[in-house]
Design an enzyme around this catalytic site. Structure first.
Site, mmCIF file in Angstrom:
data_model
loop_
_atom_site.group_PDB
_atom_site.id
_atom_site.type_symbol
_atom_site.label_atom_id
_atom_site.label_comp_id
_atom_site.label_asym_id
_atom_site.label_seq_id
_atom_site.Cartn_x
_atom_site.Cartn_y
_atom_site.Cartn_z
ATOM 1 N N ASN A 82 12.350 15.193 25.710
ATOM 2 C CA ASN A 82 12.115 16.390 26.520
ATOM 3 C C ASN A 82 11.954 17.571 25.570
ATOM 4 O O ASN A 82 12.945 18.165 25.111
ATOM 5 C CB ASN A 82 13.275 16.612 27.488
ATOM 6 C CG ASN A 82 13.322 15.551 28.565
ATOM 7 O OD1 ASN A 82 12.517 15.568 29.500
ATOM 8 N ND2 ASN A 82 14.256 14.615 28.430
ATOM 9 N N GLU A 83 10.731 17.880 25.264
ATOM 10 C CA GLU A 83 10.408 18.906 24.282
ATOM 11 C C GLU A 83 10.612 20.307 24.863
ATOM 12 O O GLU A 83 10.751 20.476 26.083
ATOM 13 C CB GLU A 83 8.954 18.741 23.822
ATOM 14 C CG GLU A 83 8.628 17.377 23.225
ATOM 15 C CD GLU A 83 9.238 17.160 21.833
ATOM 16 O OE1 GLU A 83 10.229 17.830 21.487
ATOM 17 O OE2 GLU A 83 8.718 16.310 21.097
ATOM 18 N N PRO A 84 10.645 21.343 23.997
ATOM 19 C CA PRO A 84 10.742 22.713 24.509
ATOM 20 C C PRO A 84 9.709 22.979 25.590
ATOM 21 O O PRO A 84 8.533 22.631 25.449
ATOM 22 C CB PRO A 84 10.476 23.553 23.254
ATOM 23 C CG PRO A 84 10.986 22.701 22.126
ATOM 24 C CD PRO A 84 10.637 21.294 22.520
#
Length: 640
Positions: A164-166
């Site tokens: 879950n990336e920025p």
């Protein structure tokens, strides 16, 4: 003179997620594995499944090793365990060297009695048109087993959990996601180049993770310290997905000391807890205050102390002026142009002893270039000042040589031998084996022994060239080739008795007055830490020897970080000419120039990293009001 005093303090916490700090990652992993084992046994007693959410990567490996030990030695059964993994690269075949299915099988599932039908890992080979449905089914499977009991997480340097990336939303579910460039750069080691790293991945969503009844996020090492501070003490933001855990009712962050270094309770403990105002704590507080306010130490005022949480310190010692002078002198006394001690000089306020005037010095270098990169100016100064300097290269450093560099070397040797009719069947066989393998080598595949030998020769030659440049005779250059390193992969074996014996034998032979070792725990490959552990253990074994009473051990940092200013006990300044001399020494390592195999997210070459770090250290001293130097190398003494 300032004296040690304990001052009561009202306890304050800046942490919005509970954080537990252990002395080492090994201790932390033992505690976490025990918690997991307790969940499994509790569920067994109830006749229920224990549903585990599992992570991959180097962070949870020791947890899995301890779980395997509990299974083998203490009878922990996994026959009631259901496992859901967080993520997988996409597209990627399950049998690929980098696949998380392969990782989980090799590091856990193949060594315990879990039913493989209860091991669920996102499938990286799912057809694109079926992905949405597949992700929805993954969510339903978790729900069908009653949800996750305990979820293990790591954290990326950009704050991601799972993949879950920025920018990920708190309610996001399992889905396909595009990987952040930082995440891809961090995966370069596994894929042998950024071009081979997948651009996408399947990941559990933040919302999926937040449904777990218990969440345990693990983080080790200095490189995670900055993002841990943001996640634990900063605001909840989609730009640091780990910060969402602040809203979970049963989440904990588990850290080693290095990963916790930027938390307020470690960085400025007087703001959160009772502290003992000894010299080291006073130095830490005053330098922190000066740097926070952007003021030289001698310009700090009573108001500065009172308004920034240091009124207790001021109350103890009366005036800022007195404290300022004392701390300024402490810092001044760390600076020396004589790292081996200045002969015939008063050494009462110097970091090193004046006698013996000519010392036997042993510099340990984990890789064949850490000596020149990390302490090249000091290295040169010790030689120039007439000390008997020995260099010990602890590992071959072979995995850091690019394949094309090895191919070029092999071709040169074979062409040279052919040109002059040199017949060396054994050498020819090694080069032929290495060259043949290079032609068919797959991305991420481990090097063969023959190829590792060739790459090791390249790095050995570069190290010898550096020693000649500095002025160290070849009889004082020692290649230890510690066995723990020779796996052909990033992952190394634990330090063993054979490694420690090799280190101890060398120390016992040289009987040094000074030892220099890499204390850089930010090393992304972990080799520095393993090498340091080997030195510590060897020194402990030898400490009763008579010569060890006169042996001092100095720790230097590597290309990634510097010691905190309050910890530095010896700072060796460099002139502009000495900085250039060090740069030319680093240039001798040609295989590590113009982009290296394990570049990571920092695109600077090693000489640039070293110079930037050394200049920053000098600038730090200057900001605190001390003399201005071009650059500085810093050391901390380890007392045994």
């Amino acid at each position: 003179m300032l004296t040690e005093v304990l001052v009561p303090h009202r306890l304050v916490s800046y942490e919005k997620i509970p954080a537990t700090i252990y002395e080492s990652a090994a201790d932390a992993c033992t505690a976490v594995s025990k918690e997991i084992a307790d969940v499994i046994r509790l569920k067994q007693n109830k006749g229920e499944y224990a549903v585990l959410g599992l992570a991959t990567g180097s962070t949870p490996k020791k947890v899995y090793q301890e779980l395997i030990r509990l299974h083998r030695n203490e009878g922990l059964s996994f026959n009631n365990v259901v496992a859901f993994n967080l993520d997988e690269y996409y597209p990627l075949q399950p049998d690929a060297l980098q696949s998380y299915k392969r990782f989980m099988d090799e590091n856990l599932f193949d060594h315990i009695d879990i039913d493989k039908k209860n091991c669920f890992i996102p499938q990286g080979d799912t057809p694109q048109e079926l992905l949405k449905m597949y992700c929805e089914e993954y969510e339903k499977k978790i729900e069908a087993f009653g949800g996750i009991d305990i979820q293990l997480l790591g954290i990326g340097r950009n704050g991601h959990i799972g993949f879950n990336e920025p920018g990920s939303h708190i309610s996001s579910a399992t889905r396909l996601i595009t990987l952040d460039q930082t995440t891809r750069l961090d995966a370069v080691n596994d894929f042998s180049g950024i071009a081979q790293v997948p651009r996408k991945a399947i990941t559990m969503g933040v919302g999926t993770i937040m449904k777990a009844r218990r969440i345990v996020l693990l983080a080790w090492g200095e490189r995670k310290a900055g993002i841990i501070k943001q996640a634990v003490e900063g605001p909840v933001t989609e730009f640091v997905p780990a910060s969402y855990l602040q809203g979970h009712q049963n989440a904990v962050i588990v850290l080693d000391e290095a990963a916790a270094a930027e938390l307020t309770r470690r960085k400025a403990p007087w703001l959160t807890d009772e502290v003992v105002w000894n010299n080291s704590m006073i130095k830490k507080a005053v330098t922190y205050l000066a740097l926070s306010l952007g003021k030289p130490i001698l310009k700090l005022t009573n108001n500065d102390y009172n308004e920034n949480g240091l009124s207790n310190l001021l109350a103890l010692y009366g005036k800022a002026y007195d404290i300022n002078i004392e701390v300024f002198n402490w810092l001044q006394h760390t600076i020396t142009g004589w790292p081996g001690g200045k002969p015939n000089a008063d050494d009462s306020n110097r970091p090193e002893r004046a006698e013996p005037a000519k010392k036997r010095v042993l510099i340990f270098s984990p890789h064949p270039d850490d000596d020149i990169i990390s302490m090249g100016g000091t290295f040169q100064r010790l030689v120039d000042q007439g000390h008997e300097v020995h260099i010990a290269y602890q590992t071959s450093g072979n995995i850091a040589v690019a394949d094309d560099e090895a191919f070029r070397f092999i071709e040169f040797i074979k062409d040279f031998n052919g040109q002059f009719g040199i017949d060396s069947p054994k050498a020819d066989a090694i080069y032929d084996l290495a060259q043949t393998f290079l032609k068919v080598k797959k991305d991420g595949e481990s090097d063969t022994m023959a190829l590792r030998y060739v790459k090791g020769l390249i790095r050995r030659g570069e190290a010898k060239n550096t020693c000649r440049f500095v002025g160290v005779p070849m009889e004082r250059v020692h290649f230890l080739n510690l066995p723990f390193y020779e796996t052909g992969t990033i992952d190394k074996k634990p330090i063993g008795s054979e490694d420690i014996a090799i280190i101890a034998d060398l120390i016992d032979t040289i009987q040094p007055h000074q030892i220099y070792a890499a204390g850089d725990l930010a090393d992304p490959h972990g080799t520095h830490r393993v090498c340091l552990d080997g030195i510590f253990e060897a020194v402990k074994q030898l400490k009763e020897r008579e010569y060890m009473a006169d042996c001092w051990l100095w720790l230097y940092k590597g290309a990634w970080a510097e010691w905190d200013i309050d910890l530095i006990e010896m700072a060796v300044p460099m002139s502009p000419d000495q900085v250039l001399q060090k740069r030319y020494g680093i240039f001798k390592h040609q295989s590590q120039k113009d982009g290296v195999v394990f570049q990571g997210s920092d695109n600077r070459e090693f000489w640039q990293r070293a110079e930037d770090r050394n200049r920053a250290t000098a600038e730090m001293y200057n900001k605190l009001g001390l003399a201005e130097y071009e650059a500085m190398e810093a050391f901390v003494r380890w007392r045994f």
